[in-house]
Write an enzyme that holds these catalytic residues in place. Structure first.
Site, PDB file in Angstrom:
ATOM      1  N   ASP A   1       0.884  -1.162   0.000  1.00 42.22           N
ATOM      2  CA  ASP A   1       0.000   0.000   0.000  1.00 42.22           C
ATOM      3  C   ASP A   1       0.923   1.213   0.000  1.00 42.22           C
ATOM      4  O   ASP A   1       1.539   1.542   1.011  1.00 42.22           O
ATOM      5  CB  ASP A   1      -0.890  -0.041   1.258  1.00 42.22           C
ATOM      6  CG  ASP A   1      -1.717   1.236   1.430  1.00 42.22           C
ATOM      7  OD1 ASP A   1      -1.660   2.112   0.545  1.00 42.22           O
ATOM      8  OD2 ASP A   1      -2.423   1.347   2.459  1.00 42.22           O
TER       9      ASP A   1
ATOM     10  N   LYS B   1       2.752  11.159  -3.565  1.00 44.45           N
ATOM     11  CA  LYS B   1       1.693  10.459  -4.307  1.00 44.45           C
ATOM     12  C   LYS B   1       0.768  11.455  -5.022  1.00 44.45           C
ATOM     13  O   LYS B   1       0.220  11.160  -6.078  1.00 44.45           O
ATOM     14  CB  LYS B   1       0.891   9.599  -3.327  1.00 44.45           C
ATOM     15  CG  LYS B   1      -0.133   8.682  -3.958  1.00 44.45           C
ATOM     16  CD  LYS B   1      -0.691   7.749  -2.919  1.00 44.45           C
ATOM     17  CE  LYS B   1      -1.794   6.869  -3.435  1.00 44.45           C
ATOM     18  NZ  LYS B   1      -2.284   5.968  -2.387  1.00 44.45           N
TER      19      LYS B   1
ATOM     20  N   GLU C   1      -7.293   0.520  -4.571  1.00 42.21           N
ATOM     21  CA  GLU C   1      -7.324   0.428  -3.102  1.00 42.21           C
ATOM     22  C   GLU C   1      -8.658  -0.112  -2.578  1.00 42.21           C
ATOM     23  O   GLU C   1      -8.660  -1.007  -1.719  1.00 42.21           O
ATOM     24  CB  GLU C   1      -6.989   1.802  -2.493  1.00 42.21           C
ATOM     25  CG  GLU C   1      -5.509   2.146  -2.662  1.00 42.21           C
ATOM     26  CD  GLU C   1      -5.185   3.625  -2.501  1.00 42.21           C
ATOM     27  OE1 GLU C   1      -6.084   4.393  -2.104  1.00 42.21           O
ATOM     28  OE2 GLU C   1      -4.039   4.000  -2.780  1.00 42.21           O
TER      29      GLU C   1
ATOM     30  N   ASP D   1     -13.072   5.699   2.603  1.00 40.42           N
ATOM     31  CA  ASP D   1     -11.654   5.780   2.968  1.00 40.42           C
ATOM     32  C   ASP D   1     -11.298   7.193   3.414  1.00 40.42           C
ATOM     33  O   ASP D   1     -11.154   8.102   2.588  1.00 40.42           O
ATOM     34  CB  ASP D   1     -10.814   5.358   1.749  1.00 40.42           C
ATOM     35  CG  ASP D   1      -9.311   5.369   2.023  1.00 40.42           C
ATOM     36  OD1 ASP D   1      -8.891   5.888   3.077  1.00 40.42           O
ATOM     37  OD2 ASP D   1      -8.560   4.861   1.166  1.00 40.42           O
TER      38      ASP D   1
END
Ligand code: AMP
Length: 622
Positions: free
Chosen positions: A28, A90, A190, A214
């Site tokens: 992850d 990211k 994800e 999330d």
């Protein structure tokens, strides 16, 4: 004459789904933290450096003498040397300067404005780094940690990305893996990984629709997925790239700042390190309030307290914003909350009881929150890795080709080699031959789509197989093999089996095509099914006729000795008649002419065969 067939397609090659058994880890690669998980005794586990946490901060620091620090060591430099410490990389993956204009200035390090359309670079001192290189540093550190913890070399991995990541962002993530010395077998969404961690979609279950909520430190994502027969389809995504637990901390800080100012620190907010201390105290309070109803602390001798009730009032508007995103995602997916079967919680901030309760209430059902919300994505990536390793192949068919893949054959027809919904990874092939005598080169054009004519499909690439030794048409054995790997790369290889000449290319079929375009291509094929079928039938009839014309004229030439004038004239006339019809559009007329030609020439062909056998036997006697 029908005895001289030239069949363009000569056979199928068995499909095969390759398998490996070595350990493949799941990673992850997060905005704030990253972690690695693997399978042990059939269950996913996170790699832990020490007893406490599996998380490694996704931070890279470059010291003045260019030593690279990662993880906790880099995090310590965040406040001391912000311009040499890179976080949230990211957010920059696969992005141009133009893409990050809105938030680039918010970062404490510098982003280079070279050319607004090119990909961003980050400047550290006098060096420049791409987000791919920086992510590779994080991945390399994760690899080293995992290798130390597991006592074995790790080279193969599955990496997760947000469901909304586009092709460029996914490719950038793959490239980062490659740069870190990892073979990235699959990029997984994800939310898909989170579902897999809970065993949702693993095994034969009825179709179900799930929501994955999330809420991390700095971002919020809601994804609606449909799962059927192990295939995960993203129906909608929504969210806010600047909303998360950090905002909860800020809300508490703001609340306490007023108290600090009243208690004799009017300029408290001017001091950066004091503000940082306040932010850390606020985060500690938030975490404590996930388990207890009250929190007390002191800062600069001032007693500060916060009840869960007040905290919930402070963050209520933020939580409300996440629910609005959920409503929008449902609207895009054309679903109501009652149509959502399961709700999965991901991200550290879902530990806050108000968040859990608000989400459960919104969807009208209890949420899946038993697994550690920081680890659930990595755990799911490990499950996916295990499936790819071939250890659970009976359980799940995870990825399929969204559109058929094939090559162009004579007349512009699409010859499908891998039908849509074929398993990935997978292999399929066919044998072909030439249609002209002495043909030395063969063009292999690869297409994607459902229409019968390649002109209506999407061309992916082409190459020429050269150096086929001269042979009569129909004799070369040309094998075309499609191999689609787990990473979505299609390798097309053509080889002439008699001579061994071969040629190949690698293509990425999903490059530059969106889900919507794929859906449109599918719908298009349905809308044109009837006209396509007619066009294909006409082209197939023409191909057959052309082959027959070729062999028929050759037959006349080679057997002049055994045919009388009337037979020659009749055959020529039937051949001419067929030739004329091939130029027209009437498929039935072409087929009727093929039929007449075959019927008339069959006895002649037999006679020719007998004659040639006799000749051969006489030759043998002589
Ligand atoms: P993630 O990005 O998923 O690692 O989430 C990190 C966020 O979760 C940060 O804002 C943390 O402060 C928050 N967090 C971690 N533990 C807790 C907790 N026990 N209660 C509430 N928030 C938490």
């Amino acid at each position: 004459m029908a005895t001289i067939p030239i069949d363009i397609k000569t056979g199928n090659i068995d499909n095969d789904n390759s398998s490996q058994t070595e350990l493949i880890v799941g990673i992850d690669l997060g905005t704030t933290n990253s972690l690695v998980a693997y399978m042990r005794d059939g269950a996913p586990l996170c790699v832990r450096v020490d007893e406490s946490s599996a998380l490694m901060p996704s931070i890279v620091h470059f010291t003045a003498d260019n030593e690279v620090l990662t993880g906790e060591a880099a995090k310590e430099k965040l406040l001391i040397e912000p311009s040499r410490t890179i976080y949230s990389v990211k957010r920059l993956m696969g992005k141009s300067y133009k893409d990050v204009e809105g938030f680039g200035h918010k970062l404490a390090y510098s982003i280079i404005d070279e050319d607004s359309d090119s990909l961003v670079k980050i400047r550290v001192g006098d060096r420049f780094f791409t987000p791919i290189e920086l992510s590779a540093q994080i991945l390399r550190a994760l690899k080293t940690r995992a290798e130390a913890a597991l006592g074995q070399t790790i080279s193969k991995t599955v990496i997760t990305v947000p469901a909304y990541f586009n092709d460029n962002q996914r490719q950038a993530t793959r490239d980062a893996g490659k740069l870190a010395g990892l073979d990235v077998l699959r990029i997984v969404n994800e939310p898909t990984a989170a579902a897999l961690a809970y065993g949702i979609g693993v095994g034969a279950e009825l179709a179900q629709t799930i929501a994955v909520y999330d809420l991390g430190g700095g971002t919020f994502d809601i994804s609606i997925l449909q799962i059927q027969d192990g295939i995960f389809e993203v129906l909608a995504t929504n969210g806010d790239t600047f909303l998360g637990g950090d905002d909860f901390d800020k809300a508490i800080s703001k609340h306490w700042l007023t108290q600090l100012q009243h208690a004799g620190f009017p300029d408290y907010e001017q001091d950066k390190s004091r503000l940082q201390a306040l932010r850390l105290a606020a985060e500690a309070a938030k975490k404590a309030l996930s388990a207890s109803a009250h929190y007390n602390t002191t800062l600069e001798g001032v007693a500060l307290e916060l009840s869960r009730e007040t905290f919930e009032q402070l963050i209520q508007p933020l939580v409300q914003r996440t629910l609005e995103c959920c409503a929008n995602a449902l609207k895009d997916a054309k679903l109501s909350t009652t149509q959502i079967d399961k709700v999965v919680m991901v991200g550290g901030s879902t530990r806050t009881p108000l968040v859990k309760n608000a989400v459960a209430q919104f969807f009208g059902k209890p949420v899946f929150d038993e697994l550690n919300p920081d680890e659930v994505v990595a755990l799911g990536a490990a499950v996916q890795a295990d499936i790819l390793a071939g250890n659970r192949r009976d359980l799940l068919l995870l990825d399929v080709t969204p559109l058929s893949l094939g090559i162009e054959t004579v007349g512009g027809l699409m010859d499908v080699i891998m039908p849509r919904n074929s398993k990935v990874p997978g292999k399929a092939g066919r044998q072909y031959t030439t249609s002209v005598d002495g043909q030395k080169n063969l063009k292999v054009s690869v297409y994607q789509g459902e229409r019968d004519l390649v002109a209506h499909n999407r061309k992916l690439g082409e190459f020429t197989l050269r150096g086929i030794p001269p042979m009569p048409a129909g004799l070369p054995k040309i094998e075309v093999v499609f191999q689609l790997d787990a990473d979505g790369i299609l390798q097309v290889k053509a080889s002439e089996l008699r001579s061994g000449v071969e040629q190949q290319i690698d293509i990425r079929p999903t490059y530059g095509i969106s889900e919507e375009q794929m859906a449109l291509m599918l719908l298009d094929s349905i809308a044109h099914a009837e006209t396509d079928m007619k066009a294909r039938a006409l082209l197939e009839a023409r191909n057959e006729a052309n082959n027959l014309l070729l062999s028929g004229r050759k037959f006349l030439e080679q057997n002049a000795a055994i045919l009388d004038d009337a037979e020659k004239a009749a055959t020529t006339s039937l051949l001419d008649q067929l030739q004329v019809s091939v130029a027209g559009e009437d498929k039935d007329l072409i087929l009727a002419n093929i039929e007449s030609l075959n019927a008339y020439t069959a006895p002649l062909a037999h006679r020719a065969l007998d004659y040639n056998i006799q000749l051969a036997l006489q030759g043998q006697k002589a």
